[in-house]
Design a protein around this motif. Structure first.
Motif, PDB file in Angstrom:
ATOM      1  N   GLY A 116      12.537   4.315 -10.286  1.00  0.00           N
ATOM      2  CA  GLY A 116      12.586   5.620  -9.658  1.00  0.00           C
ATOM      3  C   GLY A 116      11.242   6.054  -9.108  1.00  0.00           C
ATOM      4  N   MET A 117      11.293   7.065  -8.247  1.00  0.00           N
ATOM      5  CA  MET A 117      10.072   7.708  -7.774  1.00  0.00           C
ATOM      6  C   MET A 117       9.740   8.815  -8.772  1.00  0.00           C
ATOM      7  N   PRO A 118       8.475   9.004  -9.115  1.00  0.00           N
ATOM      8  CA  PRO A 118       8.125  10.067 -10.058  1.00  0.00           C
ATOM      9  C   PRO A 118       8.662  11.416  -9.593  1.00  0.00           C
ATOM     10  N   LYS A 119       9.200  12.167 -10.537  1.00  0.00           N
ATOM     11  CA  LYS A 119       9.726  13.492 -10.225  1.00  0.00           C
ATOM     12  C   LYS A 119       8.603  14.527 -10.295  1.00  0.00           C
ATOM     13  N   THR A 120       8.728  15.552  -9.487  1.00  0.00           N
ATOM     14  CA  THR A 120       7.770  16.658  -9.514  1.00  0.00           C
ATOM     15  C   THR A 120       8.484  17.930  -9.932  1.00  0.00           C
ATOM     16  N   ALA A 121       7.770  18.834 -10.542  1.00  0.00           N
ATOM     17  CA  ALA A 121       8.346  20.119 -10.956  1.00  0.00           C
ATOM     18  C   ALA A 121       8.244  21.095  -9.793  1.00  0.00           C
ATOM     19  N   ALA A 122       9.053  20.847  -8.781  1.00  0.00           N
ATOM     20  CA  ALA A 122       9.029  21.674  -7.573  1.00  0.00           C
ATOM     21  C   ALA A 122      10.452  22.046  -7.186  1.00  0.00           C
ATOM     22  N   SER A 153      15.716   7.586  -1.505  1.00  0.00           N
ATOM     23  CA  SER A 153      14.596   8.297  -2.140  1.00  0.00           C
ATOM     24  C   SER A 153      14.580   9.791  -1.839  1.00  0.00           C
ATOM     25  N   TYR A 154      14.626  10.152  -0.573  1.00  0.00           N
ATOM     26  CA  TYR A 154      14.544  11.574  -0.228  1.00  0.00           C
ATOM     27  C   TYR A 154      15.837  12.304  -0.555  1.00  0.00           C
ATOM     28  N   THR A 155      16.972  11.602  -0.525  1.00  0.00           N
ATOM     29  CA  THR A 155      18.223  12.237  -0.920  1.00  0.00           C
ATOM     30  C   THR A 155      18.211  12.537  -2.412  1.00  0.00           C
ATOM     31  N   ALA A 156      17.798  11.569  -3.211  1.00  0.00           N
ATOM     32  CA  ALA A 156      17.764  11.755  -4.663  1.00  0.00           C
ATOM     33  C   ALA A 156      16.814  12.873  -5.066  1.00  0.00           C
ATOM     34  N   HIS A 157      15.742  13.055  -4.320  1.00  0.00           N
ATOM     35  CA  HIS A 157      14.734  14.058  -4.658  1.00  0.00           C
ATOM     36  C   HIS A 157      14.882  15.338  -3.846  1.00  0.00           C
ATOM     37  N   ALA A 158      16.023  15.505  -3.197  1.00  0.00           N
ATOM     38  CA  ALA A 158      16.256  16.714  -2.403  1.00  0.00           C
ATOM     39  C   ALA A 158      16.104  18.000  -3.220  1.00  0.00           C
ATOM     40  N   PRO A 159      16.523  18.034  -4.502  1.00  0.00           N
ATOM     41  CA  PRO A 159      16.345  19.280  -5.260  1.00  0.00           C
ATOM     42  C   PRO A 159      14.894  19.744  -5.360  1.00  0.00           C
ATOM     43  N   GLU A 160      13.938  18.820  -5.267  1.00  0.00           N
ATOM     44  CA  GLU A 160      12.533  19.217  -5.288  1.00  0.00           C
ATOM     45  C   GLU A 160      12.181  20.050  -4.060  1.00  0.00           C
ATOM     46  N   GLY A 161      12.986  19.946  -3.035  1.00  0.00           N
ATOM     47  CA  GLY A 161      12.785  20.748  -1.827  1.00  0.00           C
ATOM     48  C   GLY A 161      13.749  21.918  -1.734  1.00  0.00           C
ATOM     49  N   ASN A 162      14.302  22.320  -2.883  1.00  0.00           N
ATOM     50  CA  ASN A 162      15.260  23.435  -2.947  1.00  0.00           C
ATOM     51  C   ASN A 162      16.593  23.121  -2.281  1.00  0.00           C
ATOM     52  N   ILE A 163      16.932  21.842  -2.214  1.00  0.00           N
ATOM     53  CA  ILE A 163      18.211  21.415  -1.649  1.00  0.00           C
ATOM     54  C   ILE A 163      19.091  20.930  -2.789  1.00  0.00           C
ATOM     55  N   HIS A 186       8.338   4.680  -1.498  1.00  0.00           N
ATOM     56  CA  HIS A 186       9.250   4.336  -2.594  1.00  0.00           C
ATOM     57  C   HIS A 186      10.376   3.428  -2.129  1.00  0.00           C
ATOM     58  N   ARG A 187      10.865   3.622  -0.912  1.00  0.00           N
ATOM     59  CA  ARG A 187      11.902   2.726  -0.390  1.00  0.00           C
ATOM     60  C   ARG A 187      11.490   1.266  -0.530  1.00  0.00           C
ATOM     61  N   VAL A 188      10.264   1.002  -0.149  1.00  0.00           N
ATOM     62  CA  VAL A 188       9.777  -0.375  -0.141  1.00  0.00           C
ATOM     63  C   VAL A 188       9.583  -0.885  -1.566  1.00  0.00           C
ATOM     64  N   VAL A 189       8.989  -0.050  -2.412  1.00  0.00           N
ATOM     65  CA  VAL A 189       8.779  -0.440  -3.807  1.00  0.00           C
ATOM     66  C   VAL A 189      10.120  -0.673  -4.496  1.00  0.00           C
ATOM     67  N   LEU A 190      11.069   0.221  -4.268  1.00  0.00           N
ATOM     68  CA  LEU A 190      12.397   0.077  -4.856  1.00  0.00           C
ATOM     69  C   LEU A 190      13.056  -1.218  -4.396  1.00  0.00           C
ATOM     70  N   PHE A 191      13.017  -1.470  -3.095  1.00  0.00           N
ATOM     71  CA  PHE A 191      13.671  -2.674  -2.592  1.00  0.00           C
ATOM     72  C   PHE A 191      13.012  -3.936  -3.133  1.00  0.00           C
ATOM     73  N   HIS A 227       0.869  -1.180   0.000  1.00  0.00           N
ATOM     74  CA  HIS A 227       0.000   0.000   0.000  1.00  0.00           C
ATOM     75  C   HIS A 227       0.907   1.231   0.000  1.00  0.00           C
ATOM     76  N   HIS A 228       0.776   2.064  -1.023  1.00  0.00           N
ATOM     77  CA  HIS A 228       1.745   3.152  -1.196  1.00  0.00           C
ATOM     78  C   HIS A 228       1.063   4.361  -1.826  1.00  0.00           C
ATOM     79  N   HIS A 229       1.838   5.449  -1.876  1.00  0.00           N
ATOM     80  CA  HIS A 229       1.479   6.609  -2.696  1.00  0.00           C
ATOM     81  C   HIS A 229       2.691   6.892  -3.572  1.00  0.00           C
ATOM     82  N   PRO A 230       2.495   7.142  -4.863  1.00  0.00           N
ATOM     83  CA  PRO A 230       3.628   7.272  -5.772  1.00  0.00           C
ATOM     84  C   PRO A 230       4.646   8.339  -5.400  1.00  0.00           C
ATOM     85  N   LEU A 231       4.220   9.399  -4.706  1.00  0.00           N
ATOM     86  CA  LEU A 231       5.125  10.492  -4.376  1.00  0.00           C
ATOM     87  C   LEU A 231       5.658  10.420  -2.949  1.00  0.00           C
ATOM     88  N   SER A 232       5.366   9.333  -2.249  1.00  0.00           N
ATOM     89  CA  SER A 232       5.893   9.149  -0.899  1.00  0.00           C
ATOM     90  C   SER A 232       7.266   8.485  -0.967  1.00  0.00           C
TER      91      SER A 232
END
Length: 202
Positions: A192-198, A159-169, A13-18, A4-9
């Motif tokens: 991969g986890m879907p990327k967002t334009a953020a 997951s969150y490290t790879a997507h850090a730029p979406e949070g301005n990091i 994603h950790r679990v889906v990836l593993f 049970h997941h959400h694509p942008l979580s």
């Protein structure tokens, strides 16, 4: 097994990836977080905390992404969790790192930009910088976080490290971190986890 997941979580994603990397047969069940599905009785019967991910493996139900990683590696993919005591302790350290500094840094920063969370952006940015600096230093001269091969520690921080730029990091100051992310992305079965334009990714 049902995930049970959400694509942008990133936690989900950790679990889906593993599961994909380890070749564990599974079915994805989308949970509509925006409509509050995770806070309603059907889902709460699986996880009273109202959070994704949750897995159903036969009669076994487990919540919490890091707990799920430990369970899945123990049951289906023991090569992803070192059995030697000192190395296993190192894995647990990085699971805590993912649940603490990564969650309070890159993950929190992305929650603000992607989901509009009411969090302190400057505090999240400072926590992210501290976490990424620690990760960068640890990865100096190393391919993987623990031992000589990938393990669930690497998946937990990805997951969150790879997507850090979406949070301005920005990840530009951290070449070792970026190389580590690339090694994970090059593993057979990577998804991969879907990327967002953020944030910086906008």
């Amino acid at each position: 097994m049902r995930i049970h997941h959400h694509p942008l979580s990133g936690h989900a994603h950790r679990v889906v990836l593993f599961a994909n990397l380890a070749g564990i047969n599974h079915t994805l069940v989308d949970v509509d977080l925006l409509s509050g599905e995770h806070k309603k009785p059907p889902f709460l019967s699986l996880n009273p905390f109202g959070q994704v991910p949750v897995i159903e493996d036969g009669d076994t139900v487990i919540a919490d992404s890091n707990a799920i990683l430990v369970y899945l590696s123990r049951k289906y993919a023991p090569e992803w969790l070192p059995s030697e005591a000192a190395l296993e302790a190192q894995v647990q350290k990085f699971l805590s790192f993912a649940a603490g500094p990564i969650a309070n840094g890159p993950a929190a920063a992305r929650l603000i930009t992607v989901f509009g969370a009411d969090l302190d952006a400057s505090r999240a940015a400072a926590a992210a910088a501290q976490a990424l600096e620690r990760l960068e230093a640890h990865l100096e001269g190393r391919a993987w976080l623990v031992g000589e091969q990938p393990c669930i520690a690497d998946i937990a921080v990805y997951s969150y490290t790879a997507h850090a730029p979406e949070g301005n990091i920005s990840l530009e100051p951290y070449p070792n971190v970026r190389a580590h992310l690339k090694r994970i992305e090059d593993l057979p079965g990577f998804v991969g986890m879907p990327k967002t334009a953020a944030g910086l990714a906008a």
